[in-house]
Design a protein around this motif. Sequence first.
Motif, mmCIF file in Angstrom:
data_model
loop_
_atom_site.group_PDB
_atom_site.id
_atom_site.type_symbol
_atom_site.label_atom_id
_atom_site.label_comp_id
_atom_site.label_asym_id
_atom_site.label_seq_id
_atom_site.Cartn_x
_atom_site.Cartn_y
_atom_site.Cartn_z
ATOM 1 N N VAL A 402 13.088 0.145 -6.736
ATOM 2 C CA VAL A 402 11.992 0.632 -7.567
ATOM 3 C C VAL A 402 11.875 2.130 -7.336
ATOM 4 O O VAL A 402 11.678 2.569 -6.189
ATOM 5 N N VAL A 403 12.027 2.932 -8.431
ATOM 6 C CA VAL A 403 11.971 4.388 -8.323
ATOM 7 C C VAL A 403 11.006 4.919 -9.379
ATOM 8 O O VAL A 403 10.765 4.286 -10.417
ATOM 9 N N ASP A 404 10.442 6.081 -9.092
ATOM 10 C CA ASP A 404 9.570 6.739 -10.068
ATOM 11 C C ASP A 404 9.815 8.237 -10.004
ATOM 12 O O ASP A 404 10.530 8.728 -9.110
ATOM 13 N N ASP A 405 9.216 8.992 -10.929
ATOM 14 C CA ASP A 405 9.423 10.436 -11.003
ATOM 15 C C ASP A 405 8.138 11.204 -10.734
ATOM 16 O O ASP A 405 8.025 12.374 -11.120
ATOM 17 N N GLY A 406 7.161 10.587 -10.076
ATOM 18 C CA GLY A 406 5.890 11.253 -9.862
ATOM 19 C C GLY A 406 5.745 11.794 -8.461
ATOM 20 O O GLY A 406 6.659 11.746 -7.629
ATOM 21 N N SER A 407 4.558 12.344 -8.213
ATOM 22 C CA SER A 407 4.196 12.844 -6.886
ATOM 23 C C SER A 407 3.006 12.037 -6.389
ATOM 24 O O SER A 407 2.298 11.398 -7.172
ATOM 25 N N PRO A 408 2.755 12.049 -5.091
ATOM 26 C CA PRO A 408 1.645 11.251 -4.555
ATOM 27 C C PRO A 408 0.309 11.657 -5.167
ATOM 28 O O PRO A 408 0.002 12.843 -5.296
ATOM 29 N N ARG A 409 -0.479 10.679 -5.542
ATOM 30 C CA ARG A 409 -1.796 10.925 -6.101
ATOM 31 C C ARG A 409 -2.775 11.230 -4.967
ATOM 32 O O ARG A 409 -2.814 10.520 -3.960
ATOM 33 N N VAL A 410 -3.567 12.254 -5.131
ATOM 34 C CA VAL A 410 -4.492 12.678 -4.086
ATOM 35 C C VAL A 410 -5.567 11.607 -3.880
ATOM 36 O O VAL A 410 -6.113 11.059 -4.837
ATOM 37 N N GLY A 411 -5.835 11.303 -2.586
ATOM 38 C CA GLY A 411 -6.889 10.353 -2.255
ATOM 39 C C GLY A 411 -6.499 8.904 -2.375
ATOM 40 O O GLY A 411 -7.368 8.027 -2.351
ATOM 41 N N THR A 412 -5.209 8.602 -2.487
ATOM 42 C CA THR A 412 -4.754 7.202 -2.602
ATOM 43 C C THR A 412 -3.652 6.930 -1.589
ATOM 44 O O THR A 412 -2.564 6.490 -1.948
ATOM 45 N N SER A 413 -3.932 7.210 -0.338
ATOM 46 C CA SER A 413 -2.892 7.009 0.685
ATOM 47 C C SER A 413 -2.592 5.540 0.919
ATOM 48 O O SER A 413 -1.494 5.175 1.328
ATOM 49 N N GLY A 414 -3.562 4.644 0.670
ATOM 50 C CA GLY A 414 -3.321 3.213 0.836
ATOM 51 C C GLY A 414 -3.379 2.783 2.289
ATOM 52 O O GLY A 414 -3.566 3.574 3.207
ATOM 53 N N THR A 415 -3.197 1.479 2.499
ATOM 54 C CA THR A 415 -3.257 0.887 3.847
ATOM 55 C C THR A 415 -1.884 0.628 4.455
ATOM 56 O O THR A 415 -1.791 0.307 5.630
ATOM 57 N N GLY A 416 -0.832 0.709 3.667
ATOM 58 C CA GLY A 416 0.510 0.405 4.173
ATOM 59 C C GLY A 416 0.841 -1.061 4.206
ATOM 60 O O GLY A 416 1.935 -1.441 4.641
ATOM 61 N N LEU A 417 -0.069 -1.927 3.745
ATOM 62 C CA LEU A 417 0.194 -3.360 3.787
ATOM 63 C C LEU A 417 1.285 -3.763 2.809
ATOM 64 O O LEU A 417 1.999 -4.741 3.038
ATOM 65 N N GLY A 418 1.392 -3.004 1.698
ATOM 66 C CA GLY A 418 2.424 -3.342 0.723
ATOM 67 C C GLY A 418 3.821 -3.192 1.293
ATOM 68 O O GLY A 418 4.651 -4.103 1.218
ATOM 69 N N LEU A 419 4.115 -2.017 1.885
ATOM 70 C CA LEU A 419 5.427 -1.803 2.505
ATOM 71 C C LEU A 419 5.622 -2.732 3.695
ATOM 72 O O LEU A 419 6.739 -3.219 3.930
ATOM 73 N N GLN A 420 4.560 -2.988 4.438
ATOM 74 C CA GLN A 420 4.688 -3.918 5.553
ATOM 75 C C GLN A 420 5.072 -5.310 5.064
ATOM 76 O O GLN A 420 5.911 -5.998 5.665
ATOM 77 N N GLY A 421 4.447 -5.740 3.961
ATOM 78 C CA GLY A 421 4.809 -7.039 3.404
ATOM 79 C C GLY A 421 6.255 -7.083 2.951
ATOM 80 O O GLY A 421 6.946 -8.089 3.140
ATOM 81 N N MET A 422 6.740 -5.985 2.357
ATOM 82 C CA MET A 422 8.145 -5.934 1.951
ATOM 83 C C MET A 422 9.058 -6.070 3.172
ATOM 84 O O MET A 422 10.047 -6.812 3.144
ATOM 85 N N GLY A 443 9.738 12.196 -6.991
ATOM 86 C CA GLY A 443 9.507 10.765 -7.062
ATOM 87 C C GLY A 443 9.700 10.053 -5.732
ATOM 88 O O GLY A 443 10.019 10.658 -4.705
ATOM 89 N N TRP A 444 9.496 8.778 -5.816
ATOM 90 C CA TRP A 444 9.547 7.894 -4.635
ATOM 91 C C TRP A 444 10.508 6.757 -4.915
ATOM 92 O O TRP A 444 10.655 6.330 -6.070
ATOM 93 N N ASP A 471 18.941 7.958 -10.177
ATOM 94 C CA ASP A 471 18.707 9.308 -10.675
ATOM 95 C C ASP A 471 19.034 9.414 -12.157
ATOM 96 O O ASP A 471 18.335 10.093 -12.915
ATOM 97 N N ALA A 472 20.092 8.717 -12.572
ATOM 98 C CA ALA A 472 20.459 8.760 -13.995
ATOM 99 C C ALA A 472 19.384 8.113 -14.852
ATOM 100 O O ALA A 472 19.064 8.609 -15.938
ATOM 101 N N GLN A 473 18.812 7.027 -14.397
ATOM 102 C CA GLN A 473 17.769 6.347 -15.163
ATOM 103 C C GLN A 473 16.539 7.245 -15.314
ATOM 104 O O GLN A 473 15.889 7.260 -16.368
ATOM 105 N N MET A 474 16.179 8.014 -14.293
ATOM 106 C CA MET A 474 14.981 8.840 -14.349
ATOM 107 C C MET A 474 15.158 10.038 -15.285
ATOM 108 O O MET A 474 14.188 10.670 -15.710
ATOM 109 N N LYS A 475 16.402 10.410 -15.629
ATOM 110 C CA LYS A 475 16.658 11.537 -16.491
ATOM 111 C C LYS A 475 16.660 11.156 -17.976
ATOM 112 O O LYS A 475 16.790 12.020 -18.836
#
Length: 478
Positions: A402-422, A443-444, A471-475
């Motif tokens: 899963v890839v995206d082309d954005g930057s981190p949104r301010v004030g939405t650091s999250g709890t890390g439970l999503g990556l921990q679950g993965m 992106g991330w 990278d090709a898909q994001m372009k």
Amino acid sequence: MIEAVERWFGVDERWERPLPPPRELRTDVRWALVALLTVVLSHELTRSVGMLENETWGPVWQYVGIVSLCALLVVRRRFPVAVTLAAGTHMILMSLVMPMTMSQLPAQMAYFLLIFSGMAWARNRRAVMYAVTAVVLMLVLLYAWTYALGSGVEQILESFDTSEAEDAGPFSPVVAVVIFSILGNVIFFGFAIGLGQVAWRGAMRQAQVEEQAATIRTQTAQLTDQAVVAERLRIARELHDVVAHHVSVMGVQAAAARRVMERDPDAARTALTAIEQASRDGVGQMRDLLGTLRATGEGADDETAVGGADPGQAPSSDRAPQPTLAALPALIEQASTPLCEVTGHLVESAPGAADRVPPPLQLSAYRIVQEGLANVRRHSTARHASATVRVDEAAGTVEVEVVDDGSPRVGTSGTGLGLQGMRERAAHLGGGVEAGPRSGSAGWRVRVWLPLDGHRPSRRPGRAAADQAADAQMKVAP
């Protein structure tokens, strides 16, 4: 030879037989009293028929010998090595000074029990081996003194008419009496020592079986606790993925509807429809998950009795199956919003490879894509995101990216439970997770690989190719 004897006695065994409980020690006292009464009765019956007239020592010393013999029965299991040595010494001394008192059957049974108990209960096996050896040596010395140096042979000759007995059998009276006496003592001491050793080894095996049973019970309890914890973590991951995905979809669609409500009612209507569908799907998946928890092991539907489900709710047997890779297109379509376009790709090394992926891996891949897209919506300013699932049967892996082309949104650091679950899902299935900023572009990127057979691959497959494809898909412009 010495090593064989030590091995037979159990010198090298680490197990020590524990002392009997106080209740059993009190039982020894009662048995000693019973033995005393029995030996005294036998002794007086023997005296009544005149068989004690030739005893050198009088009745007082005879009773001293009887009482001291029975007293050893009281401590036979508390001090087994000392009792073994004392019983052998007592028997030899009594045979020298009061042979008729010693040779009575109840007294012989008491000696037998003492030597048996010493072998069966000795905790120091080397010490009991030395005690038994000492008793045997004293017995050998007694025979040597009696028949070689003493008057034992003369007494035998006086007791038999040798002129008539010489032709009665293959042995002379002297040889027959000596062999008979030795054979009787070998049988007596041999059985007492042998049976005591058998009893000791039986107790050791019983203790080992009980220890193994206790270990199995402990391990079973630990495994049960681990299974409960693992199941709780799995349920937590499932609830987190379901709630996070659908709530984030509803939040993004609601924000989009609010922004375009006045100038583009059709777009707002579409966003509200997506919110409605996401809420229905979320409630349905949570209902399925909770229904699985409420179902009994026999497959009966206990939702109404346990959970108080709605009367119109479908029974547990009609619940929707767990999501598979075939449900990815619907997930991608639901994840797309006016603010972020999401594309998805299912790449198979051979036609139908995705259908042949084991169901647990399909569910895990689906949940990873679901969580990855939810993280994009909540924590990124991305305008484009892509989810790719690759099934490579030749390499024996399933890759999720899963890839995206954005930057981190301010004030939405999250709890890390999503990556921990993965990471927990991947670790449970023998795979791994990579997550972090993309190299060379904004992106991330989250990349998860899962082995088809549950064994971790020797290297991370297809990393360079996956980077180039992402990278090709994001372009590609929307």
